[in-house]
Structures are given as C-alpha cells and as structure tokens.
Design a protein around this motif. Structure first.
Motif, mmCIF file in Angstrom:
data_model
loop_
_atom_site.group_PDB
_atom_site.id
_atom_site.type_symbol
_atom_site.label_atom_id
_atom_site.label_comp_id
_atom_site.label_asym_id
_atom_site.label_seq_id
_atom_site.Cartn_x
_atom_site.Cartn_y
_atom_site.Cartn_z
ATOM 1 N N THR A 1 0.731 -0.975 0.007
ATOM 2 C CA THR A 1 0.135 -0.104 -0.051
ATOM 3 C C THR A 1 0.987 1.393 0.095
ATOM 4 O O THR A 1 0.536 2.162 -0.856
ATOM 5 C CB THR A 1 -1.068 0.156 1.330
ATOM 6 O OG1 THR A 1 -1.390 -1.323 1.257
ATOM 7 C CG2 THR A 1 -2.003 1.108 1.222
ATOM 8 N N TYR A 2 1.974 1.216 0.962
ATOM 9 C CA TYR A 2 2.729 2.520 0.828
ATOM 10 C C TYR A 2 4.117 2.340 0.153
ATOM 11 O O TYR A 2 5.079 2.743 0.714
ATOM 12 C CB TYR A 2 2.842 2.969 2.305
ATOM 13 C CG TYR A 2 1.631 3.748 2.674
ATOM 14 C CD1 TYR A 2 1.837 5.084 3.001
ATOM 15 C CD2 TYR A 2 0.581 3.125 2.743
ATOM 16 C CE1 TYR A 2 0.666 5.984 3.291
ATOM 17 C CE2 TYR A 2 -0.750 4.062 3.337
ATOM 18 C CZ TYR A 2 -0.445 5.597 3.338
ATOM 19 O OH TYR A 2 -1.674 6.410 3.982
ATOM 20 N N ALA A 3 4.350 1.366 -0.855
ATOM 21 C CA ALA A 3 5.765 1.071 -1.168
ATOM 22 C C ALA A 3 6.198 2.068 -1.785
ATOM 23 O O ALA A 3 7.229 2.425 -2.322
ATOM 24 C CB ALA A 3 5.344 -0.160 -2.255
ATOM 25 N N GLU A 4 5.472 3.060 -2.198
ATOM 26 C CA GLU A 4 5.901 4.445 -3.139
ATOM 27 C C GLU A 4 6.585 5.561 -2.192
ATOM 28 O O GLU A 4 7.171 6.488 -2.662
ATOM 29 C CB GLU A 4 4.876 4.952 -3.898
ATOM 30 C CG GLU A 4 4.237 4.081 -4.903
ATOM 31 C CD GLU A 4 2.870 4.653 -5.559
ATOM 32 O OE1 GLU A 4 3.206 5.168 -6.826
ATOM 33 O OE2 GLU A 4 1.995 4.651 -5.094
ATOM 34 N N MET B 1 1.630 0.633 -6.970
ATOM 35 C CA MET B 1 2.262 0.458 -5.704
ATOM 36 C C MET B 1 2.893 -0.977 -5.896
ATOM 37 O O MET B 1 4.148 -1.096 -5.296
ATOM 38 C CB MET B 1 1.164 0.401 -4.808
ATOM 39 C CG MET B 1 0.236 1.505 -4.552
ATOM 40 S SD MET B 1 -1.078 1.230 -3.640
ATOM 41 C CE MET B 1 -2.033 2.780 -3.780
ATOM 42 N N LEU B 2 2.099 -2.032 -6.516
ATOM 43 C CA LEU B 2 2.745 -3.284 -6.610
ATOM 44 C C LEU B 2 4.196 -3.230 -7.341
ATOM 45 O O LEU B 2 5.115 -3.926 -7.190
ATOM 46 C CB LEU B 2 2.016 -4.220 -7.712
ATOM 47 C CG LEU B 2 0.362 -4.379 -6.878
ATOM 48 C CD1 LEU B 2 -0.382 -5.389 -8.025
ATOM 49 C CD2 LEU B 2 0.550 -4.993 -5.354
ATOM 50 N N LYS B 3 4.350 -2.382 -8.286
ATOM 51 C CA LYS B 3 5.395 -1.856 -9.250
ATOM 52 C C LYS B 3 6.757 -1.426 -8.567
ATOM 53 O O LYS B 3 7.804 -1.927 -8.424
ATOM 54 C CB LYS B 3 5.173 -1.227 -10.486
ATOM 55 C CG LYS B 3 6.457 -0.825 -11.347
ATOM 56 C CD LYS B 3 7.126 -2.089 -12.117
ATOM 57 C CE LYS B 3 7.898 -1.584 -13.008
ATOM 58 N NZ LYS B 3 9.096 -1.047 -12.774
ATOM 59 N N ALA B 4 6.295 -0.556 -7.688
ATOM 60 C CA ALA B 4 7.435 0.168 -6.665
ATOM 61 C C ALA B 4 7.833 -1.085 -5.938
ATOM 62 O O ALA B 4 9.065 -1.012 -5.485
ATOM 63 C CB ALA B 4 6.764 1.406 -5.896
ATOM 64 N N ALA C 1 3.247 -0.173 5.752
ATOM 65 C CA ALA C 1 4.833 -0.132 5.874
ATOM 66 C C ALA C 1 5.108 0.708 4.504
ATOM 67 O O ALA C 1 4.590 0.584 3.605
ATOM 68 C CB ALA C 1 5.468 -1.288 6.109
ATOM 69 N N ARG C 2 6.153 1.654 4.894
ATOM 70 C CA ARG C 2 6.643 2.478 3.892
ATOM 71 C C ARG C 2 8.200 1.498 3.515
ATOM 72 O O ARG C 2 8.360 0.614 3.976
ATOM 73 C CB ARG C 2 7.148 3.675 4.135
ATOM 74 C CG ARG C 2 5.777 4.485 4.645
ATOM 75 C CD ARG C 2 6.221 6.052 5.084
ATOM 76 N NE ARG C 2 4.836 6.731 5.189
ATOM 77 C CZ ARG C 2 4.699 8.108 4.959
ATOM 78 N NH1 ARG C 2 5.534 8.679 4.127
ATOM 79 N NH2 ARG C 2 3.507 8.644 5.107
ATOM 80 N N LYS C 3 8.702 2.541 2.572
ATOM 81 C CA LYS C 3 9.972 1.515 1.837
ATOM 82 C C LYS C 3 11.040 0.982 2.959
ATOM 83 O O LYS C 3 11.493 0.057 2.616
ATOM 84 C CB LYS C 3 10.666 2.794 0.762
ATOM 85 C CG LYS C 3 9.790 2.791 -0.337
ATOM 86 C CD LYS C 3 10.794 3.469 -1.196
ATOM 87 C CE LYS C 3 10.140 3.708 -2.754
ATOM 88 N NZ LYS C 3 10.710 4.374 -3.845
ATOM 89 N N GLU C 4 11.203 1.817 3.745
ATOM 90 C CA GLU C 4 12.244 1.155 4.867
ATOM 91 C C GLU C 4 11.860 0.124 5.507
ATOM 92 O O GLU C 4 12.773 -0.816 5.943
ATOM 93 C CB GLU C 4 13.141 2.190 5.586
ATOM 94 C CG GLU C 4 13.902 3.547 4.803
ATOM 95 C CD GLU C 4 14.912 2.927 3.816
ATOM 96 O OE1 GLU C 4 15.457 2.038 4.389
ATOM 97 O OE2 GLU C 4 14.984 3.209 2.730
#
Length: 557
Positions: free
Chosen positions: A200-203, A398-401, A372-375
């Motif tokens: 969800t927050y992968a970007e 989001m999936l792509k990121a 969760a975010r990237k880190e």
C-alpha cells in the motif's frame, strides 16, 4: 517449522482479489491435493458503481474445486479482509481460522447471516502451528491499525511461503503487538521460498509514523476545545478509540459512541480486553444532549464521506440524535482515501457552514497509516530473504514500486512477479511462471442481488446516471394489431421539464407514422421494440446529442 519431502514439490498462487486495487483481498494457495484461502474481503463501491452495496471476489474457482479447499485463513479483522466471509461460506462450508479480534467480528457476521452454527470458527494465537491438509500453518504478530493483526507462514511442498497481511513496523503501538521480525527470522532461517507482502505504501520513502504521535495530538486538541468535540475515525481503529477515551478521562468529559459499526467494534474490543474504558465514562446520545457541550466527546464514523455514516448525516442535518452546534470542534482522525475527496470535502464544507471548526490531518497530524513504507519493506525483505516475490494489496503502481524495491534488495528480476487477479503462478524449487489465467473480476452485491461484470445492471445504471430514461407506451387493436391513437412518451432524468413537453410531443409525432406502417403486418415483440428504440433514439439523439435508455410497452385494446 517441519521439513517435508514431497514427490510433487510445486505450489500455485492464485489471487482472486486485492491486486491492482485496494480491497477485496483473497489469495489462494494450491497444491495437487489441497487448497487454502487467505482472507475474504470486500471492495467498497467506487463512483462508477451506482447503487452497489459492496463488491466481492469471484469465487467460482473455489466452488469448482470445493473438494480440495481445506480452510479459510484470516490475517486480521478489516472489512477488506473479512467482509466477504459469509458469501464464501454460503458457497463452500470450510473451517475458518482467525486471530481473536477478527474471530469476534466474523462470529457476528455469521450470526447475522444465520450461518454461525454451521461453521467451524477457531481462534488462533501467534506462534501456534496448525496442520491443515498438507500445509503447516503458523501465524505471527504484525502491527497494524486493528488489534490481533497477523501475518501467516505456510510450509508448503515447495517451501515456506510468507503472507504479511497488512503491516508496519512500530515497536511501541498503543494497542497490539509489534511486528515480530524475530519470529520471521527464525521461520526464514534458510530464506523464504515466496514472500507476498503489503504494497500500500511502497511508493513512500522512510518509515510510517507511530500511533504514539496521535496519542499526544488528539488529547491536546480535545483539551483545547471550548465546547463539544466530535471525533470521526474508522470503526476499526481500536487504538484511536482508547486514545479518545483516555483523553475524556483526563479532561473530565463523557464519551458518546455513535454508529452501528463503531458501537459494535467498541463492544467487541472491550469484551476481549483490547479496550479499557470504565463503564461510567460512556453515555448515550440522549445523555450527551443533556450535558454541557464542554463535558462531551462524540466518537463516530464518516471520515471518508460515507453517505450513511454518522458524521455525514450530521452534516446533512438528518442525524436522529446529534445536531451540529456552533463552536463544535470536529477532529477528522483519518487520511482521505483516493477517490473519496469529493464527498469528504462536501461534508467538511457543510460542517463549517453550520458553525463547527473542522481539524483535518493536513492541519494537525490526527492519523497515521497502518501500512509499511519503503524502509520497513526493505527490512522485511532483508529478514525473509525470499527466492520469489509477489507484491500484494495495492494498485498497480504500488505493486510495481514494491517489486522494484525487492529487486534492489537482491531478488532476481525473473523471480519477482506483478500478478493481476486471476493469474495462476506455479512455483517450484527451480522455476516459476504464470501458467494459466481464470476469470476473477468483480462480483456486485446489491441488496439480495448478486451478479458479475458481464451482467447488464451496472451498464444500465451508468447510462441512467448519464442520460436518463424515456418510456414509450402505445395501444394496439386486439383484432388486427394496428395502432390505436398515438403513442405516449414520458421521461425521467433526460431533459429539463420545461423542455420535455415540446420535445416529447415532437418525438411522438415522429414515431406515430413509423408504428402505423410497421404494425400493419404481424411482427414479433422484440422486433417492435427494436423499431421503437431506433426511431426514438435517433430522433432524440439528433435533437439533444444524447441517447437515453428507452423502455417500450404496449396495451392491447
């Protein structure tokens, strides 16, 4: 977890919902002999789904393979993960395993659907191992915005599969447990075979904020408010309910909970020990209206502009118990979900017009996400070290990121798969590929009606929404089928009533000679309908550049 030696070391992954969208989560894991289902959620209707109550996954594949479906495994108690449980159980009666909060909510859903006595519903605890068919399943704690959130580790013929559910890393949550990376590390000592993780927050860069920040901000806002306070939040934000209740105790206010879902979730959470709220702190709507405004906090739903929610009904001034007053302070304890901006802004405008002060997450941080975010995602990837990776729970970008992030941490590009609902991914120890695809579109639920995307209802409702409806009625002589009198045409939602009379009379005049000529000879009714639709439709299109839905009826006289 136990090591297995299978003669057929492969597993298939089939998403029936939750990929390319936010909601409707349902993931299928399949071997030659067994199938388990992870979550059964709903998607709330989007702007182009008029009149629809909820959207659920297409479950035909599960019903077709019901003899191999062993269980439904639940990660947590949000509607996009449990809202379709009753619909699934009506089609295939399988055992359900769920963490405590989700189990309590599912119990009530099954009771309302008159299914509770027909289903095996078992509470699971993190760390327990369950043998389900040929799978060994262990739940582990994760931090999310509802208590008892879990991820699931499944030992399959091909290796260990990790499904995170919804999660973030917060070492000191207000309610619930932190995400247990230690247990994950133990489970994945040799690396996970497959990781499926929340995107969800992968970007978003960095780390998600802790709910502890909200535990400081919301009480401060309540303490500074000169009169009544109304807090609007998701009913599933149990920690938010505790934060508001603690603020009420601190500032000498009473708490009034409004709205069925908010009342139910509060009740369930108190019963299973997730909320600590003294009974004498809570009051009814009638009691709230009898107290001085400075002694009351109202907790309700409506932060996303839902039309029948408590706050939106207050904004429309049609709530049966609560009316907005001058100097009310309204705290919107949420972030606006993309697509809800218009109804949220409309509600805020009406509330301000009524004299309230509205505080949003943009003005003061009143909400933190549960994803969760990237880190945090990077930390998960480093702990699990998966051979294969499938991002889940998110729109395509989001999936792509998330897939790009996984590759940057060491997952081979050929081992990272961005799937769409209906893709069948087959994996073994040597390779993985999408081997087939099935239908896995939306199933629309409207009252007691259920239909798929191939039906006519949504298209017709969209046409009604855009162009309205025109009804054509005429009489035929019962003896020879000839036209009697002239046709009568009326419309709804097509043109302004001041223009309708003249336009529709002209349309009647244009249709009459066509009908007179056509009805001189015997014809099937569907042929007559088609002639009317073409004649009326073409005439109105030339005059208005619009094509309404046309309904034809006739009376034999």
């Amino acid at each position: 977890m136990t090591d297995y030696n299978y003669e057929t070391p492969w597993v298939r992954v089939l998403p029936l919902g939750g990929l390319g969208e936010i909601g409707k989560n349902m993931m299928v894991l399949e071997t030659a002999d067994d199938i388990v289902v992870i979550d059964a959620g709903v998607l709330f209707p989007e702007w182009n789904m008029p009149g629809i109550d909820i959207v659920i996954p297409d479950m035909d594949y599960l019903e077709d393979n019901a003899d191999r479906v062993r269980a439904l495994l639940i990660t947590h108690g949000h509607e996009d993960h449990i809202g379709a449980v009753s619909h699934l159980i009506k089609r295939i009666n399988i055992p359900i395993y769920a963490p405590a909060m989700a189990e309590a909510l599912i119990h009530e859903k099954l009771r309302q659907a008159k299914l509770r006595d027909q289903v095996s519903l078992e509470v699971i605890r993190p760390g327990e191992q369950h043998y389900i068919g040929g799978f060994e399943v262990e739940w582990f704690s994760v931090c999310h915005s509802v208590p008892d959130s879990t991820g699931i580790a499944i030992n399959t013929p091909a290796g260990v599969i990790i499904h995170t559910g919804d999660f973030k890393l917060d070492n000191d949550p207000v309610i619930g447990s932190p995400t247990d990376l230690g247990v994950l590390s133990d489970i994945c000592q040799d690396g996970a075979f497959l990781l499926m993780a929340d995107s969800t927050y992968a970007e978003e860069e960095g780390y998600s904020a802790s709910d502890r920040e909200i535990a400081e901000n919301i009480p401060a806002l309540i303490g500074a408010a000169p009169a009544r306070v109304i807090v609007s939040s998701f009913a599933s934000q149990i920690s938010r309910i505790q934060i508001v209740a603690d603020a009420c105790l601190h500032y000498g206010r009473k708490l009034c909970v409004v709205g069925r879902s908010m009342i139910n979730n509060t009740k369930v959470s108190r019963e299973i020990g997730h909320l600590n709220i003294p009974a004498d702190l809570m009051i009814s709507s009638a009691e709230a209206n009898s107290l001085p405004p400075s002694k009351v906090v109202i907790l309700t739903t409506g932060s996303q502009g839902e039309s029948e929610s408590g706050l939106v009904r207050m904004a429309r001034n049609d709530h049966k118990d609560i009316q907005i007053q001058d100097n009310d302070t309204i705290i919107m304890s949420s972030s606006t979900i993309p697509g809800n901006e218009v109804p949220v802004n409309d509600s805020i405008n009406e509330l301000v017009r009524m004299g309230a002060r509205v505080i949003t997450n943009q003005e003061t941080r009143t909400h933190v996400p549960g994803h969760a975010r990237k880190e945090e995602l990077r930390a998960l990837l480093n702990v699990t070290r998966p051979k294969y990776f499938v991002p889940v729970h998110g729109e395509y970008r989001m999936l792509k990121a998330h897939a790009d992030l996984a590759i940057s941490t060491g997952v081979s590009p050929e081992n990272s798969f961005i799937l769409t609902n209906g893709d069948i991914l087959e994996l073994d120890t040597d390779s993985a590929e999408v081997v087939d695809r099935i239908e896995a579109g939306h199933i629309f639920v409207d009252g007691l009606g259920i239909w798929d995307e191939r039906g006519n209802v949504i298209n017709e409702r969209q046409a009604l929404q855009q162009n309205g409806i025109v009804s054509v009625a005429f009489s035929r002589d019962v003896t020879d089928g000839s036209l009697v009198g002239k046709p009568k045409i009326v419309s709804v939602g097509f043109v302004h009533k001041e223009d309708a009379q003249g336009l529709l009379r002209e349309t009647e005049d244009a249709l009459r000679p066509v009908l007179e000529q056509y009805l001189k000879k015997p014809n099937e009714w569907n042929e007559i309908e088609e002639v009317v639709r073409k004649t009326v439709g073409s005439f109105l299109s030339r005059r208005t550049k619009r094509r309404p839905i046309i309904i034809t009826t006739s009376i034999d006289v």
